[in-house]
Design an enzyme around this catalytic site. Structure first.
Site, PDB file in Angstrom:
ATOM      1  N   CYS A 132       0.838  -1.197   0.000  1.00  0.00           N
ATOM      2  CA  CYS A 132       0.000   0.000   0.000  1.00  0.00           C
ATOM      3  C   CYS A 132       0.876   1.250   0.000  1.00  0.00           C
ATOM      4  CB  CYS A 132      -0.941   0.107   1.202  1.00  0.00           C
ATOM      5  SG  CYS A 132      -1.943  -1.341   1.473  1.00  0.00           S
TER       6      CYS A 132
ATOM      7  N   ARG B  72       3.179   0.400  -5.275  1.00  0.00           N
ATOM      8  CA  ARG B  72       3.091  -0.282  -3.988  1.00  0.00           C
ATOM      9  C   ARG B  72       1.781  -1.056  -3.825  1.00  0.00           C
ATOM     10  NH1 ARG B  72       6.732   1.354  -0.458  1.00  0.00           N
ATOM     11  NH2 ARG B  72       5.456   0.601   1.246  1.00  0.00           N
TER      12      ARG B  72
ATOM     13  N   TRP C   6      -3.014  -2.492  -1.569  1.00  0.00           N
ATOM     14  CA  TRP C   6      -2.721  -3.869  -1.977  1.00  0.00           C
ATOM     15  C   TRP C   6      -3.338  -4.719  -0.881  1.00  0.00           C
ATOM     16  CZ3 TRP C   6      -0.125  -8.201  -0.133  1.00  0.00           C
ATOM     17  CH2 TRP C   6       0.183  -9.174  -1.082  1.00  0.00           C
TER      18      TRP C   6
ATOM     19  N   ASN D 210      -0.695   1.356   6.005  1.00  0.00           N
ATOM     20  CA  ASN D 210       0.076   0.401   5.205  1.00  0.00           C
ATOM     21  C   ASN D 210       0.666  -0.607   6.182  1.00  0.00           C
ATOM     22  OD1 ASN D 210       3.381   0.723   3.688  1.00  0.00           O
ATOM     23  ND2 ASN D 210       1.970  -0.950   3.602  1.00  0.00           N
ATOM     24  N   GLY D 211       0.279  -1.877   6.051  1.00  0.00           N
ATOM     25  CA  GLY D 211       0.811  -2.893   6.973  1.00  0.00           C
ATOM     26  C   GLY D 211      -0.268  -3.866   7.383  1.00  0.00           C
TER      27      GLY D 211
ATOM     28  N   GLU E 278      15.218 -15.707 -14.177  1.00  0.00           N
ATOM     29  CA  GLU E 278      14.790 -14.310 -14.210  1.00  0.00           C
ATOM     30  C   GLU E 278      13.952 -14.032 -15.468  1.00  0.00           C
ATOM     31  OE1 GLU E 278      14.506 -11.974 -12.245  1.00  0.00           O
ATOM     32  OE2 GLU E 278      14.439 -10.148 -13.424  1.00  0.00           O
TER      33      GLU E 278
ATOM     34  N   LYS F  38      10.117 -12.723 -15.408  1.00  0.00           N
ATOM     35  CA  LYS F  38       9.666 -11.487 -16.084  1.00  0.00           C
ATOM     36  C   LYS F  38       8.431 -11.770 -16.929  1.00  0.00           C
ATOM     37  CE  LYS F  38      11.148  -9.030 -14.358  1.00  0.00           C
ATOM     38  NZ  LYS F  38      12.048  -9.102 -13.288  1.00  0.00           N
TER      39      LYS F  38
ATOM     40  N   GLU G 225       5.326 -12.479 -14.729  1.00  0.00           N
ATOM     41  CA  GLU G 225       4.866 -11.304 -13.995  1.00  0.00           C
ATOM     42  C   GLU G 225       3.980 -10.386 -14.823  1.00  0.00           C
ATOM     43  OE1 GLU G 225       8.087  -9.815 -10.729  1.00  0.00           O
ATOM     44  OE2 GLU G 225       8.772  -9.750 -12.787  1.00  0.00           O
TER      45      GLU G 225
ATOM     46  N   HIS H 105      15.328 -34.170 -17.070  1.00  0.00           N
ATOM     47  CA  HIS H 105      14.706 -34.775 -15.885  1.00  0.00           C
ATOM     48  C   HIS H 105      13.292 -34.265 -15.658  1.00  0.00           C
ATOM     49  CE1 HIS H 105      18.524 -36.620 -14.886  1.00  0.00           C
ATOM     50  NE2 HIS H 105      19.091 -35.458 -15.174  1.00  0.00           N
TER      51      HIS H 105
ATOM     52  N   LYS I   4       5.381  -3.690  -6.032  1.00  0.00           N
ATOM     53  CA  LYS I   4       6.826  -3.512  -6.163  1.00  0.00           C
ATOM     54  C   LYS I   4       7.536  -3.786  -4.844  1.00  0.00           C
ATOM     55  CE  LYS I   4      10.315  -1.584  -8.544  1.00  0.00           C
ATOM     56  NZ  LYS I   4      10.680  -2.772  -9.299  1.00  0.00           N
TER      57      LYS I   4
HETATM   58  C1  G6P Z   1       8.426  -7.931  -5.354  1.00  0.00           C
HETATM   59  C2  G6P Z   1       8.712  -7.224  -6.658  1.00  0.00           C
HETATM   60  C3  G6P Z   1       9.921  -7.843  -7.339  1.00  0.00           C
HETATM   61  C4  G6P Z   1      11.117  -7.838  -6.414  1.00  0.00           C
HETATM   62  C5  G6P Z   1      10.797  -8.505  -5.069  1.00  0.00           C
HETATM   63  C6  G6P Z   1      11.902  -8.255  -4.057  1.00  0.00           C
HETATM   64  O1  G6P Z   1       7.999  -9.215  -5.614  1.00  0.00           O
HETATM   65  O2  G6P Z   1       7.583  -7.281  -7.496  1.00  0.00           O
HETATM   66  O3  G6P Z   1      10.228  -7.125  -8.511  1.00  0.00           O
HETATM   67  O4  G6P Z   1      12.186  -8.508  -7.012  1.00  0.00           O
HETATM   68  O5  G6P Z   1       9.598  -7.952  -4.520  1.00  0.00           O
HETATM   69  O6  G6P Z   1      11.947  -6.892  -3.784  1.00  0.00           O
HETATM   70  P1  G6P Z   1      13.217  -6.122  -3.274  1.00  0.00           P
HETATM   71  O7  G6P Z   1      12.775  -4.690  -3.192  1.00  0.00           O
HETATM   72  O8  G6P Z   1      13.540  -6.689  -1.927  1.00  0.00           O
HETATM   73  O9  G6P Z   1      14.316  -6.321  -4.238  1.00  0.00           O
END
Ligand code: G6P
Length: 615
Positions: free
Chosen positions: A2, A27, A75, A101-102, A488, A492, A495, A511, A610
């Site tokens: 949030c 957020r 969120w 937020n929390g 990664e 991507k 996501e 495997h 994020k």
């Molecule tokens: C969330 C974000 C990712 C990020 C992860 C870790 O899942 O969507 O993009 O890699 O958190 O976040 P940080 O800020 O600790 O790198």
């Protein structure tokens, strides 16, 4: 997660709050709301959906005037995203209003107690419980709002960044933090409150970051007073000068933040090694390492903790540290590490990697390691973030603000910092010769230019994306340094396009994943010339004989893979160890273009946020 924003001062609060919420949408973005004091009464407008939906709604619902206000982008944790569960929440009397937020973990027992005292609840949220708890304390104890917030928070278990005000005393806003970030922008007789500094960057460069367990009472014309929530002691405010610019948090002509951030990587990598990589002097200067060299050199092992993309950067670092500096490395998901009673000793060094510096599980892992006596080093992007402050020492990635939810430049700059660290330690340990060290410095210095060159495949990648955008599954394969890059790449794609994708070490394909391969399955294979090339070529042949569609990420001038693959994307030649910095680029672009072609919300993918500040 949030995002929260607040304003108290002489200006109209509404446009500041709305613009601020837009900047904080990374957020969370499943609902949004605003509360304003319009001079006579409290006006609240809130809705399921994005800040743009809130704008439309508030147009009809409220007058939008007032110079005190708070706003929220959500969120969801407790309660589904709907209008009622959206913040702000109002107390039963209608006097107090809060954004949060929390998570309040003991909200259920607090709620039952309040119900037994006659309180009623409209929403399913923990936040509505908190505002009524504050109201109850205020009435029972006959105290002012600030004191009531303090007493209430001492009964709360959980995490919070909150802003509260009373419509009967609107010249005062009370804020508090535990585990969720909160910044206050200090203007001329005006104050801005926000989860990070981006909502107020054009108004002031002076900011105070509240520490955990601190609260502040902000009064118009009278200033800010910070206190410890537990013992009420006064805290001297520490005002920081912000470095961030407005241009850095705007799209600058790109369609999406993600694309802008992909294209910023040459600069971000350069900014990250600038002043640290001194090629002519053949040295690497990193204060956090120099000051703690003994800790690193005497370490039994390095434990890397992180989440998401940062965890992938940690996996790349494992290869680099072991290869160059010959220090044993373990890489852990922070969320697993903290809950599994790990063996940690004073001879361990823990490296926490986090773009935001706010990820709750990573933060908790740090606290655990510290409590066992380990030395904790942070690799963060956000200056002054919780993780940056909680660690013993650290090195920032100078990526600049990353706003797209899918992480791109944070990943490559994290790898850059970790490579510099490994090289510096290798030099100190004598596990790298001085000529090899120089060669690595030279090559690392050339990476930004090679990233630039890799970006030139953009149009070609868009064309490939168009061919595969409608498939249901993707497989990503890589070996060695590029196995984490395969993970990664798959992350991507998942996501932002919602296509199922898996990353695998190429040799492990036999495997399991090989069973999935048929003529409908695209397989992205990272097949650069240095990294076990012949073995990868054999893997490609195995895919080919099962009719899989091959997209090869190859070194410029490649011949063998080109003959076998359906498509190839070339990257410039570099050392194997540095290749993740280049092989990542086409994978970022591939996921970006597929998501755009599918008309997905690239910068704000569904269900994600994020910064994950809940456990
Ligand atoms: C969330 C974000 C990712 C990020 C992860 C870790 O899942 O969507 O993009 O890699 O958190 O976040 P940080 O800020 O600790 O790198």
């Amino acid at each position: 997660m949030c995002g929260i924003v607040g304003y108290i001062g002489p200006r109209e609060a509404y446009p500041i709050i709305i613009e601020g919420l837009k900047r904080l949408e990374y957020r969370g973005y499943d609902s949004a709301g605003v509360a304003l004091f319009d001079g006579t009464d409290l006006k609240v407008s809130k809705t399921k959906g994005k800040v743009a939906d809130l704008e439309k709604r508030s147009e009809q619902e409220i007058t939008k005037h007032g110079s005190v206000g708070i706003g929220h982008t959500r969120w969801a944790t407790h309660g589904v995203p709907n209008d009622v569960n959206s913040h702000p929440h109002i107390s039963n009397s209608g006097d107090l209003v809060i954004i949060h937020n929390g998570i309040i973990e003991n909200y259920e027992s607090l709620k039952q107690e309040l119900i037994s005292r006659g309180y009623t609840f409209k929403s399913d949220t923990d936040t509505e419980v908190l505002i009524n708890l504050i109201e109850d304390v205020k009435k029972q104890e006959k105290v002012k709002l600030g004191k009531a917030v303090q007493i209430a928070l001492n009964q709360v278990v959980g995490a919070y960044a909150i802003a509260v005000f009373d419509k009967n005393k609107p010249e005062e806003v009370v804020i508090a933090r535990l585990g969720s970030p909160l910044a206050v922008g200090i203007g001329e007789d005006e104050f801005f409150i926000a989860s990070d500094a981006s909502p107020f960057i054009e108004y002031t460069k002076d900011a105070i970051y509240l520490e955990d367990e601190e609260m502040a009472i902000i009064r118009f014309h009278k200033g800010i007073k910070i206190r410890k929530i537990k013992d009420d002691s006064l805290v001297d405010p520490y005002v920081q000068k912000l470095q961030m610019n407005l241009e850095e948090i705007e799209k600058g002509g790109f369609d999406h933040f993600m694309l802008k951030e992909i294209y910023e990587q040459p600069k971000a990598i350069t900014d990250t090694y600038r002043g640290r990589l001194l090629r002519e002097e053949a040295i690497i200067k990193m204060a956090g390492i120099e000051d703690n060299m003994k800790k690193f050199l005497n370490a039994d092992r390095i434990i890397i903790v992180a989440c998401g993309t940062s965890w992938h950067a940690g996996l790349v670092a494992e290869y680099i540290f072991e290869d160059l500096a010959r220090i044993p490395v373990e890489v852990e998901y922070a969320s697993e590490f903290r809950y599994r009673n790990p063996i940690i000793t004073e001879k361990d060094v823990l490296i926490a990697i986090s773009q935001s510096g706010e990820t709750a599980d990573t933060l908790a892992a740090i606290k655990l390691a510290k409590s066992k006596g380990a030395f904790v080093f942070g690799v963060c992007n956000v200056v002054g973030s919780s993780i940056a402050r909680e660690t013993h020492a650290g090195a920032y990635t100078h990526a600049g603000p990353e706003i797209g939810v899918a992480s791109t430049k944070a990943f490559t700059t994290q790898i850059t910092v970790l490579t510099l660290m490994a090289l510096r330690l290798a030099r100190a340990k004598g596990t790298i010769s001085s000529s090899d060290f120089r060669r690595h410095l030279l090559e690392l210095e050339m990476i930004p230019q090679k990233v630039e060159e890799s970006l030139k495949s953009d149009a070609h990648i868009k064309m490939i994306s168009d061919i595969y955008k409608d498939v249901g599954n993707f497989l990503y394969l890589g070996r060695g340094y590029n196995f984490p890059v395969a993970l990664e790449g798959a992350l991507k794609l998942k996501e932002i396009s919602y296509i199922h994708a898996e990353g695998y070490p190429a040799a492990e394909m036999k495997h399991g994943p090989i069973a999935l391969i048929d003529e409908n399955m695209p397989i992205v294979v990272i097949a650069t010339r240095k990294g076990h090339y012949e073995k990868i070529v054999s893997n490609i042949q195995e895919i080919k004989s099962r009719k899989g569609k091959i997209i090869g990420i190859v070194t410029k001038g490649d011949v063998q893979v080109k003959e076998l693959a359906d498509h190839v994307i070339e990257i410039p030649e570099t050392f194997e160890l540095l290749s993740p910095l280049l092989t990542t680029i086409p994978l970022q672009l591939l996921s970006y273009h597929i998501a755009v072609l599918l008309d997905k919300n690239v910068d704000q993918p569904r269900n994600l946020a994020k910064s994950v500040t809940v456990e």
